[in-house]
Write a protein that holds these residues in place. Structure first.
Motif, PDB file in Angstrom:
ATOM      1  N   ARG A 110      -4.443  -3.574  44.999  1.00  0.00           N
ATOM      2  CA  ARG A 110      -4.538  -2.618  43.891  1.00  0.00           C
ATOM      3  C   ARG A 110      -3.366  -1.637  43.918  1.00  0.00           C
ATOM      4  NH1 ARG A 110      -9.687  -2.015  41.239  1.00  0.00           N
ATOM      5  NH2 ARG A 110     -11.176  -3.572  41.971  1.00  0.00           N
ATOM      6  N   ILE A 111      -2.935  -1.242  45.116  1.00  0.00           N
ATOM      7  CA  ILE A 111      -1.768  -0.365  45.239  1.00  0.00           C
ATOM      8  C   ILE A 111      -0.548  -1.049  44.625  1.00  0.00           C
ATOM      9  CG2 ILE A 111      -0.088   0.569  46.887  1.00  0.00           C
ATOM     10  CD1 ILE A 111      -2.407   1.238  48.727  1.00  0.00           C
ATOM     11  N   ALA A 112      -0.358  -2.321  44.954  1.00  0.00           N
ATOM     12  CA  ALA A 112       0.785  -3.074  44.426  1.00  0.00           C
ATOM     13  C   ALA A 112       0.735  -3.160  42.905  1.00  0.00           C
ATOM     14  CB  ALA A 112       0.808  -4.472  45.035  1.00  0.00           C
ATOM     15  N   ALA A 113      -0.467  -3.402  42.369  1.00  0.00           N
ATOM     16  CA  ALA A 113      -0.618  -3.545  40.921  1.00  0.00           C
ATOM     17  C   ALA A 113      -0.361  -2.229  40.200  1.00  0.00           C
ATOM     18  CB  ALA A 113      -2.020  -4.052  40.597  1.00  0.00           C
ATOM     19  N   VAL A 114      -0.943  -1.143  40.707  1.00  0.00           N
ATOM     20  CA  VAL A 114      -0.810   0.163  40.051  1.00  0.00           C
ATOM     21  C   VAL A 114       0.631   0.660  40.104  1.00  0.00           C
ATOM     22  CG1 VAL A 114      -1.458   2.598  40.178  1.00  0.00           C
ATOM     23  CG2 VAL A 114      -3.209   0.828  40.386  1.00  0.00           C
ATOM     24  N   THR A 115       1.285   0.550  41.251  1.00  0.00           N
ATOM     25  CA  THR A 115       2.666   1.025  41.355  1.00  0.00           C
ATOM     26  C   THR A 115       3.612   0.196  40.495  1.00  0.00           C
ATOM     27  OG1 THR A 115       2.936  -0.306  43.385  1.00  0.00           O
ATOM     28  CG2 THR A 115       2.401   2.024  43.649  1.00  0.00           C
ATOM     29  N   THR A 153      -5.010  10.247  29.011  1.00  0.00           N
ATOM     30  CA  THR A 153      -4.729   9.921  30.410  1.00  0.00           C
ATOM     31  C   THR A 153      -3.598   8.891  30.437  1.00  0.00           C
ATOM     32  OG1 THR A 153      -6.259   8.051  30.519  1.00  0.00           O
ATOM     33  CG2 THR A 153      -7.174  10.236  30.955  1.00  0.00           C
ATOM     34  N   PRO A 154      -2.901   8.749  31.564  1.00  0.00           N
ATOM     35  CA  PRO A 154      -1.808   7.763  31.645  1.00  0.00           C
ATOM     36  C   PRO A 154      -2.242   6.360  31.236  1.00  0.00           C
ATOM     37  CG  PRO A 154      -1.724   9.233  33.533  1.00  0.00           C
ATOM     38  CD  PRO A 154      -3.002   9.558  32.798  1.00  0.00           C
ATOM     39  N   LYS A 155      -3.426   5.954  31.651  1.00  0.00           N
ATOM     40  CA  LYS A 155      -3.879   4.605  31.337  1.00  0.00           C
ATOM     41  C   LYS A 155      -4.248   4.464  29.852  1.00  0.00           C
ATOM     42  CE  LYS A 155      -3.795   2.154  34.085  1.00  0.00           C
ATOM     43  NZ  LYS A 155      -2.646   1.324  34.523  1.00  0.00           N
ATOM     44  N   GLU A 156      -4.746   5.542  29.237  1.00  0.00           N
ATOM     45  CA  GLU A 156      -5.033   5.500  27.803  1.00  0.00           C
ATOM     46  C   GLU A 156      -3.737   5.293  27.018  1.00  0.00           C
ATOM     47  OE1 GLU A 156      -8.417   8.170  26.113  1.00  0.00           O
ATOM     48  OE2 GLU A 156      -7.632   9.227  27.866  1.00  0.00           O
ATOM     49  N   TYR A 157      -2.657   5.979  27.422  1.00  0.00           N
ATOM     50  CA  TYR A 157      -1.367   5.783  26.763  1.00  0.00           C
ATOM     51  C   TYR A 157      -0.933   4.323  26.868  1.00  0.00           C
ATOM     52  CZ  TYR A 157      -0.341  10.806  26.259  1.00  0.00           C
ATOM     53  OH  TYR A 157      -0.362  12.126  25.894  1.00  0.00           O
ATOM     54  N   GLU A 158      -0.975   3.783  28.073  1.00  0.00           N
ATOM     55  CA  GLU A 158      -0.530   2.407  28.280  1.00  0.00           C
ATOM     56  C   GLU A 158      -1.352   1.421  27.456  1.00  0.00           C
ATOM     57  OE1 GLU A 158      -0.029   1.172  32.333  1.00  0.00           O
ATOM     58  OE2 GLU A 158       0.493   3.189  32.987  1.00  0.00           O
ATOM     59  N   LEU A 159      -2.665   1.633  27.433  1.00  0.00           N
ATOM     60  CA  LEU A 159      -3.544   0.740  26.699  1.00  0.00           C
ATOM     61  C   LEU A 159      -3.267   0.807  25.198  1.00  0.00           C
ATOM     62  CD1 LEU A 159      -5.911  -1.226  26.654  1.00  0.00           C
ATOM     63  CD2 LEU A 159      -7.471   0.734  26.689  1.00  0.00           C
ATOM     64  N   SER A 178      -4.735  -8.001  32.922  1.00  0.00           N
ATOM     65  CA  SER A 178      -3.531  -8.556  33.533  1.00  0.00           C
ATOM     66  C   SER A 178      -2.281  -7.782  33.137  1.00  0.00           C
ATOM     67  CB  SER A 178      -3.382 -10.024  33.135  1.00  0.00           C
ATOM     68  OG  SER A 178      -2.172 -10.558  33.634  1.00  0.00           O
ATOM     69  N   ASP A 179      -2.151  -7.459  31.844  1.00  0.00           N
ATOM     70  CA  ASP A 179      -0.915  -6.860  31.348  1.00  0.00           C
ATOM     71  C   ASP A 179      -0.883  -5.340  31.401  1.00  0.00           C
ATOM     72  OD1 ASP A 179      -0.196  -9.432  30.900  1.00  0.00           O
ATOM     73  OD2 ASP A 179      -0.181  -9.327  28.718  1.00  0.00           O
ATOM     74  N   VAL A 180      -2.033  -4.702  31.299  1.00  0.00           N
ATOM     75  CA  VAL A 180      -2.067  -3.233  31.327  1.00  0.00           C
ATOM     76  C   VAL A 180      -2.337  -2.706  32.731  1.00  0.00           C
ATOM     77  CG1 VAL A 180      -3.189  -1.149  30.418  1.00  0.00           C
ATOM     78  CG2 VAL A 180      -2.784  -3.121  28.913  1.00  0.00           C
ATOM     79  N   TRP A 181      -3.271  -3.350  33.418  1.00  0.00           N
ATOM     80  CA  TRP A 181      -3.594  -2.913  34.776  1.00  0.00           C
ATOM     81  C   TRP A 181      -2.752  -3.640  35.831  1.00  0.00           C
ATOM     82  CZ3 TRP A 181      -6.799  -1.957  30.886  1.00  0.00           C
ATOM     83  CH2 TRP A 181      -7.532  -0.760  30.906  1.00  0.00           C
ATOM     84  N   GLY A 182      -2.235  -4.815  35.465  1.00  0.00           N
ATOM     85  CA  GLY A 182      -1.341  -5.523  36.363  1.00  0.00           C
ATOM     86  C   GLY A 182      -2.025  -6.434  37.361  1.00  0.00           C
TER      87      GLY A 182
END
Length: 222
Positions: A110-115, A153-159, A178-182
């Motif tokens: 999860r660290i790898a995906a989030v970063t 929130t940062p994730k709301e922007y990305e989504l 896959s594409d937003v959370w990685g």
């Protein structure tokens, strides 16, 4: 990569430190939220692993405070897996939420995906898109509803940006994860549904542009 581990349980900090350093990263520790906030003011970190239940200052409050002065990705760690707790964690700005007891290997994935997602940054588009009273500044990473700037929130922007860039395209929950959370395997459909619910609440009447595709996922249609 510099990882800040925030947990009042020394054993958990030691286990996470061992895995983080084994993969060639630097691990730093804080035993409570107050110490974590102070460390973030004085230093830069690539990601934070933040426990929820801690003395002095809980994890949710610590994340809210850190978000005031730095944009560091955060993964919440908690023994409480109720949807309310996860939703609140995302609302204060967390990027992911892991329920204890957890596998250290899963945390590392999860660290790898989030970063990875965080380093990708904001979309490269220079367009300012308008859909009735909804205005989206892709480069500036700003969203306005009837002229009022939203605090997402940062994730709301990305989504939202991802949905808009794929305007009119049906997107499954798995594709969004896959594409937003990685990540795929470690994702949960409820993660997508929770963020869609939050995003729709922020967009008010323009929530209508986010269409639910029963049994599949969502799409932005405007």
């Amino acid at each position: 990569m510099k990882v800040l581990i925030v947990d009042d349980e020394e054993m958990i900090r030691n286990v996470l430190r061992e895995y983080i350093e084994f993969e060639g990263n630097e691990a730093y520790e804080a035993a409570d939220g107050i110490q974590a906030v102070k460390m973030c003011r004085e230093n830069d970190y690539d990601i934070i692993l933040m426990d929820v239940m801690m003395p002095s200052l809980d994890g949710f409050s610590a994340v809210k405070e850190i978000r005031k002065f730095k944009d560091i990705p955060v993964i919440m760690l908690s023994a409480r897996g109720e949807e309310y707790d996860k939703l609140f964690g995302f609302e204060v700005g967390a990027d992911d939420y892991v329920t204890k007891p957890f596998s250290p290997k899963e945390v590392m994935a999860r660290i790898a995906a989030v970063t990875k997602r965080h380093k990708a940054g904001a979309p490269a588009s220079r367009e300012v898109l308008k859909f009735e009273g909804l205005e989206i500044d892709m480069k500036g990473r700003n969203v306005y509803v009837d002229g009022e700037k939203l605090d997402l929130t940062p994730k709301e922007y990305e989504l939202l940006f991802y949905l808009v860039k794929n305007n009119g395209i049906a997107l499954s929950r798995e594709k969004l994860l896959s594409d937003v959370w990685g990540f795929d395997f470690y994702g949960d459909d409820r993660t997508v549904d929770t963020h869609i619910k939050m995003l729709r609440g922020s967009l008010k009447e323009y929530r209508k542009f986010i269409v639910t595709l029963r049994g599949l996922g969502y799409k932005f249609e405007a």
